[in-house]
Scaffold this motif. Structure first.
Motif, short mmCIF file in Angstrom:
data_model
loop_
_atom_site.label_atom_id
_atom_site.label_comp_id
_atom_site.label_asym_id
_atom_site.label_seq_id
_atom_site.Cartn_x
_atom_site.Cartn_y
_atom_site.Cartn_z
N SER A 63 0.84 -1.18 0.00
CA SER A 63 0.00 0.00 0.00
C SER A 63 0.88 1.24 0.00
CB SER A 63 -0.94 -0.02 1.21
OG SER A 63 -0.21 -0.07 2.41
N ASN A 64 0.29 2.37 0.24
CA ASN A 64 1.03 3.62 0.29
C ASN A 64 0.36 4.53 1.29
OD1 ASN A 64 2.77 4.45 -2.77
ND2 ASN A 64 3.42 4.92 -0.71
N ARG A 321 6.83 3.84 3.58
CA ARG A 321 6.12 3.58 2.33
C ARG A 321 4.62 3.45 2.55
NH1 ARG A 321 4.28 -0.73 1.00
NH2 ARG A 321 5.67 -2.06 2.19
N ALA A 322 4.21 3.11 3.77
CA ALA A 322 2.79 2.96 4.09
C ALA A 322 2.48 3.79 5.33
CB ALA A 322 2.44 1.49 4.34
N CYS A 323 1.47 4.64 5.23
CA CYS A 323 1.05 5.47 6.37
C CYS A 323 -0.46 5.67 6.31
CB CYS A 323 1.72 6.84 6.34
SG CYS A 323 3.27 6.96 7.24
N TRP A 324 -1.05 5.80 7.48
CA TRP A 324 -2.47 6.12 7.59
C TRP A 324 -2.65 7.28 8.56
CZ3 TRP A 324 -7.19 6.21 5.86
CH2 TRP A 324 -8.24 6.49 6.73
N ARG A 334 7.90 7.54 0.85
CA ARG A 334 8.35 7.06 -0.46
C ARG A 334 7.18 6.39 -1.17
NH1 ARG A 334 10.07 2.04 -1.98
NH2 ARG A 334 10.19 1.34 0.18
N LEU A 335 7.11 6.57 -2.48
CA LEU A 335 6.13 5.81 -3.26
C LEU A 335 6.45 4.32 -3.20
CD1 LEU A 335 5.61 7.93 -6.49
CD2 LEU A 335 4.13 7.81 -4.48
N ARG A 336 5.45 3.50 -3.40
CA ARG A 336 5.70 2.06 -3.39
C ARG A 336 6.64 1.68 -4.53
NH1 ARG A 336 0.32 -1.24 -5.17
NH2 ARG A 336 -0.96 0.52 -5.77
N ASP A 337 7.26 0.52 -4.40
CA ASP A 337 8.28 0.07 -5.36
C ASP A 337 7.72 0.09 -6.78
OD1 ASP A 337 9.43 -0.39 -2.95
OD2 ASP A 337 9.86 -2.51 -3.29
#
Length: 526
Positions: A63-64, A321-324, A334-337
């Motif tokens: 996710s992102n 890379r993932a935050c809520w 950072r954007l996902r891979d």
């Protein structure tokens, strides 16, 4: 209507909100992974912010960043403290959740965003470490995935310097430790990590280590944590073992303060004993958690994602890379891979998703690793697409953060390496502006990279270019073999990076040779 704090006026609240869209109204927000589909409003679209992609499957997609926020070009705001489902269809926006607020934040996209930030996710007043923006970042992941050693890390850094690359932040990625959850340097690979860190510091690098919220089964850490009740439990009350991209692991229950203390004690010891500066906090994706998991505090998957992000607030050198719902907080994002692909699956997604990150409340952004960070796709390449690498580097150079993993001096010929060096020179020239916008974000919450609609009317659907602050339009190249591209400019007088002066509003075709990043600076009114 009585005044309410921070210029936000609540027009409606409830578990279901339905509103007719205004003519031409466009909306931003929600999840960064939907950036290519933003702005919303013209086409049918549905997103459940509490329902992670491929939830419960063997290999959930990463996710992102996401937030329970939607903001419109007509000044309207939708917010909730909980995840909600939203759908655009037939000229109507329908939102279903808990205590959803429909607010008025002004008359423009910028006014709506600023008002929402002040009211719902006020900026923390501080940024991540300045070094994350001031110099390039270098990650070991692509050069030696799963096999970093003290010697290879030092050789990686030394080779960069020998090739004339500037020092920056060096991230040691996966497998520097003996097990997941055992956050100690593996002595077989890193016999003297403190000496390594001292050498890197002497060369001008800061040092970060990759970590995840997983714990390897059957490890000593697993046995200790399970005995203390600090691991996530499934609905049956058993320790949850989940598949992720590296296999099967347990997860820390980060809703338990004791689990957070256990983790931060390990990380603090690494900072003290080895001298590292901070951590890359990978994973934390919603899809690794279940609605019926048993936790110390009642939680949804989104809450566990947020608790992982809160750990990073302790360390100015951080990356996620993932935050809520962590808008306004001093966390690098950072954007996902990304795979090394032209088109919307790869490079064409970078600008739209970076814009989406910012409009979800995350200003401190990085468009993944230059050339692509999706290890499977990168490994399958017969050779690096050098033009792709250059165009990717150019986007990163005009972003808040830029990160290399593939060493450019290894994969590029002199022509393409010169183009990357030119991108670094452009970044150096823009760095005072970038750093000022980073500092500004800490007090206003505003994105560093902004949609065209943020500062101009009539350009709502232009998402392959952006404002860097209010007075610089940047239009990177994302098309293979392009020698020119179209740039849309709002009203005013604009000076191009080639010295030409253009009066807007206008749409023009500009040359974009390999070394050029088209950009236009607003000139003062005559």
């Amino acid at each position: 209507m009585p005044d309410q704090p921070d210029d936000v006026f609540v027009e409606h609240s409830g578990d279901q909100v339905e509103l007719a869209l205004h003519a031409g109204e466009r909306w931003w927000g929600g999840a960064a992974v939907d950036g290519l589909l933003m702005p919303f409003g013209e086409r049918a679209f549905t997103r459940d912010l509490g329902g992670p992609e491929r939830h419960g499957t063997a290999e959930g997609a990463p996710s992102n960043q996401s937030s329970p926020l939607l903001v419109s070009t007509h000044g309207r705001v939708v917010w909730s403290e909980r995840p909600f489902l939203f759908a655009f269809e037939d000229g109507v926006l329908r939102v279903t959740g808990h205590d959803v607020l429909l607010c008025r934040g002004g008359d423009t996209l910028r006014e709506a965003y600023r008002a929402a930030a002040r009211r719902f996710f006020p900026p923390a007043g501080r940024t991540p470490a300045r070094e994350l923006f001031a110099g390039p970042q270098y990650n070991t992941w692509i050069e030696f995935p799963y096999t970093p050693t003290q010697d290879s890390v030092l050789r990686f850094a030394g080779d960069l310097l020998a090739a004339g690359m500037p020092p920056g932040v060096l991230m040691i990625d996966d497998c520097w430790s003996p097990d997941y959850g055992t956050w100690l340097f593996d002595p077989a690979r890193f016999p003297d990590p403190a000496a390594m860190t001292r050498q890197l510091h002497d060369w001008g690098f800061s040092v970060m280590l990759w970590i995840v919220p997983f714990v390897s089964p059957d490890s000593a850490a697993f046995r200790e944590l399970e005995a203390k009740g600090l691991l996530l439990r499934d609905r049956e009350g058993e320790t949850a073992i989940r598949r992720w991209w590296n296999g099967f692991s347990a997860l820390l229950d980060l809703t338990d303060p004791a689990a957070v203390t256990w983790l931060t004690e390990q990380l603090d010891a690494l900072v003290t004993e080895s001298g590292v500066d901070g951590f890359k906090f990978d994973a934390g994706d919603m899809h690794d958690y279940r609605d019926d998991d048993r936790t110390a505090r009642p939680s949804e998957p989104a809450d566990l994602c947020r608790e992982w992000a809160r750990v990073g607030l302790r360390y100015p050198f951080n990356e996620y890379r993932a935050c809520w719902q962590m808008g306004g907080q001093p966390l690098g994002q950072r954007l996902r891979d990304k795979p090394p692909l032209w088109g919307p699956a790869g490079i064409a997604s970078l600008v739209p998703e970076t814009l989406a990150q910012g409009m979800a409340g995350y200003p401190y952004t990085c468009p993944d690793m230059i050339g692509g960070g999706e290890i499977g796709a990168v490994s399958e390449q017969d050779a690096t697409d050098q033009e792709f690498f250059v165009r990717y580097a150019q986007i990163a150079a005009v972003s808040p953060m830029m990160q290399f993993s593939v060493a450019p001096t290894r994969v590029l010929d002199e022509i393409h390496l010169a183009a990357v060096r030119e991108a670094l020179a452009v970044r150096a020239a823009l760095l005072p502006l970038i750093l000022s916008l980073v500092e500004e974000a800490a007090t206003t919450g505003e994105p560093v990279v902004r949609p065209m609609a943020y500062h101009a009317s009539g350009l709502d659907d232009v998402t392959d270019q952006f404002f860097l602050g209010p007075d610089l339009v940047v239009a990177p190249v994302t098309t293979r073999g392009a020698t020119d591209r179209t740039v849309a400019l709002p009203a005013g007088l604009w000076r191009g990076d080639d010295g030409t002066v253009v009066a807007g509003p206008t749409t023009l075709s500009v040359r974009c040779d390999l070394e050029r990043i088209p950009r236009f600076e607003r000139l003062p009114d005559a």
